[in-house]
Design an enzyme around this catalytic site. Sequence first.
Site, PDB file in Angstrom:
ATOM      1  N   GLU A   6     118.985  55.328  95.744  1.00  0.00           N
ATOM      2  CA  GLU A   6     119.831  55.210  94.565  1.00  0.00           C
ATOM      3  C   GLU A   6     121.311  55.278  94.962  1.00  0.00           C
ATOM      4  O   GLU A   6     121.773  56.294  95.479  1.00  0.00           O
ATOM      5  CB  GLU A   6     119.495  56.329  93.576  1.00  0.00           C
ATOM      6  CG  GLU A   6     118.034  56.310  93.128  1.00  0.00           C
ATOM      7  CD  GLU A   6     117.644  57.556  92.347  1.00  0.00           C
ATOM      8  OE1 GLU A   6     118.534  58.368  92.033  1.00  0.00           O
ATOM      9  OE2 GLU A   6     116.440  57.716  92.066  1.00  0.00           O
ATOM     10  N   LEU A  35     116.105  53.530  89.918  1.00  0.00           N
ATOM     11  CA  LEU A  35     116.239  54.986  89.823  1.00  0.00           C
ATOM     12  C   LEU A  35     114.865  55.618  89.638  1.00  0.00           C
ATOM     13  O   LEU A  35     114.541  56.170  88.586  1.00  0.00           O
ATOM     14  CB  LEU A  35     117.175  55.355  88.668  1.00  0.00           C
ATOM     15  CG  LEU A  35     118.564  54.714  88.699  1.00  0.00           C
ATOM     16  CD1 LEU A  35     119.413  55.230  87.552  1.00  0.00           C
ATOM     17  CD2 LEU A  35     119.248  54.960  90.037  1.00  0.00           C
ATOM     18  N   GLU A  37     112.078  57.818  92.149  1.00  0.00           N
ATOM     19  CA  GLU A  37     111.766  58.367  93.466  1.00  0.00           C
ATOM     20  C   GLU A  37     110.400  57.916  93.983  1.00  0.00           C
ATOM     21  O   GLU A  37     110.220  57.741  95.201  1.00  0.00           O
ATOM     22  CB  GLU A  37     111.846  59.897  93.421  1.00  0.00           C
ATOM     23  CG  GLU A  37     113.264  60.445  93.384  1.00  0.00           C
ATOM     24  CD  GLU A  37     113.967  60.181  92.066  1.00  0.00           C
ATOM     25  OE1 GLU A  37     115.193  59.963  92.062  1.00  0.00           O
ATOM     26  OE2 GLU A  37     113.259  60.175  91.015  1.00  0.00           O
ATOM     27  N   GLN A  59     118.263  61.365  96.144  1.00  0.00           N
ATOM     28  CA  GLN A  59     119.640  61.725  95.803  1.00  0.00           C
ATOM     29  C   GLN A  59     119.880  63.224  95.682  1.00  0.00           C
ATOM     30  O   GLN A  59     120.949  63.728  96.032  1.00  0.00           O
ATOM     31  CB  GLN A  59     120.030  61.021  94.507  1.00  0.00           C
ATOM     32  CG  GLN A  59     121.510  60.918  94.284  1.00  0.00           C
ATOM     33  CD  GLN A  59     121.827  59.947  93.154  1.00  0.00           C
ATOM     34  OE1 GLN A  59     121.693  60.282  91.982  1.00  0.00           O
ATOM     35  NE2 GLN A  59     122.240  58.747  93.517  1.00  0.00           N
ATOM     36  N   HIS A 107     120.569  69.327  89.929  1.00  0.00           N
ATOM     37  CA  HIS A 107     121.415  68.942  91.049  1.00  0.00           C
ATOM     38  C   HIS A 107     121.595  70.076  92.050  1.00  0.00           C
ATOM     39  O   HIS A 107     122.249  69.885  93.073  1.00  0.00           O
ATOM     40  CB  HIS A 107     122.782  68.479  90.547  1.00  0.00           C
ATOM     41  CG  HIS A 107     122.708  67.260  89.685  1.00  0.00           C
ATOM     42  ND1 HIS A 107     123.490  67.080  88.568  1.00  0.00           N
ATOM     43  CD2 HIS A 107     121.917  66.168  89.769  1.00  0.00           C
ATOM     44  CE1 HIS A 107     123.192  65.918  87.995  1.00  0.00           C
ATOM     45  NE2 HIS A 107     122.252  65.348  88.719  1.00  0.00           N
TER      46      HIS A 107
END
Length: 317
Positions: A6, A35, A37, A59, A107
């Site tokens: 990505e 997008l 995985e 990512q 994240h």
Amino acid sequence: MLVFGEDVARKGGVYGVTRGLLAAFGAGRVFDTVLDEQSILGLALGAGLAGLLPVPEIQYLAYLHNAADQIRGEAATLSFFSQGRYRNPMVVRIAGYAYQGFGGHFHNDNSVAALRDIPGLIVASPARPDDAAAMLRTCLAAAEADGSVCAFLEPIALYHARDLLAAGDGGWKVGYEPPERWAAGHVPVGRARTHGDGTDLTIVTSGNGLWLSLRAADKLAAEGIGARVLDLRWLAPLPSGDILAEATATGRVLIADETRRSGGVAEAVLAALADGGFRGQAVRVTSEDSFVPLGDAAAAVLLSQQAIEAAARTLVR
């Protein structure tokens, strides 16, 4: 070799790690994906089986769990169940760990338990830039020569680090070695790296914990406490021999583990010490069993430099 994932091509990755590769090698070898995985790792599976060397990027570490079975149930099992007739080598680059200060748990993810128990999977966790480059070359060589499946965990919070002890000291910067020096700087799979030669205690750590531990060791040295810091570098296979050797050198071990207390790396280090017959003292400081919250609240659950220093002082009393 193919590099994909990505935003890795036109944007050069969220953190700029793959910037310039598209221009240098073209869209046939460096390209953006959807997008998803599962699609990214599924593409890597097929590419490896077809004789290519895929380097997919996930990512964020938290995103890996959406497609972990592509590694657990597929990539890492093909050679085993085919008795070595087939293989799908790959090096999965994963931006991970916490300490970013934003983004919440999608994240910021400090859990590696889903990777550490997969038989045969190599899990690399570099912290310093010189180790990162050398360890990536090692993983690529293992994939090409042996068909290895490697997970390469990159600490996001250290991507742009320049300093270690004070602003402007450049303590986290190194020059990029030219190809003729790569062999001399080779990092074997499963070998740790020791920083310092203190005789009072050994701090065992990895990832962001190395930056925190080196800072803590400097503070402790000013108090007359000599600590050496062992960077594991590899979470699988774990460098058990190096752990035991450096632990024996001081007789006291402090494990500074940024992963969670349950299912984290510290548990494996303690087991390696016990299995190796270590008779000294061993304690651990870890992050809490919690997802990583937003903003400054993250400090309430993550391993800190202060926690490392306090535990070290208690250990050497």
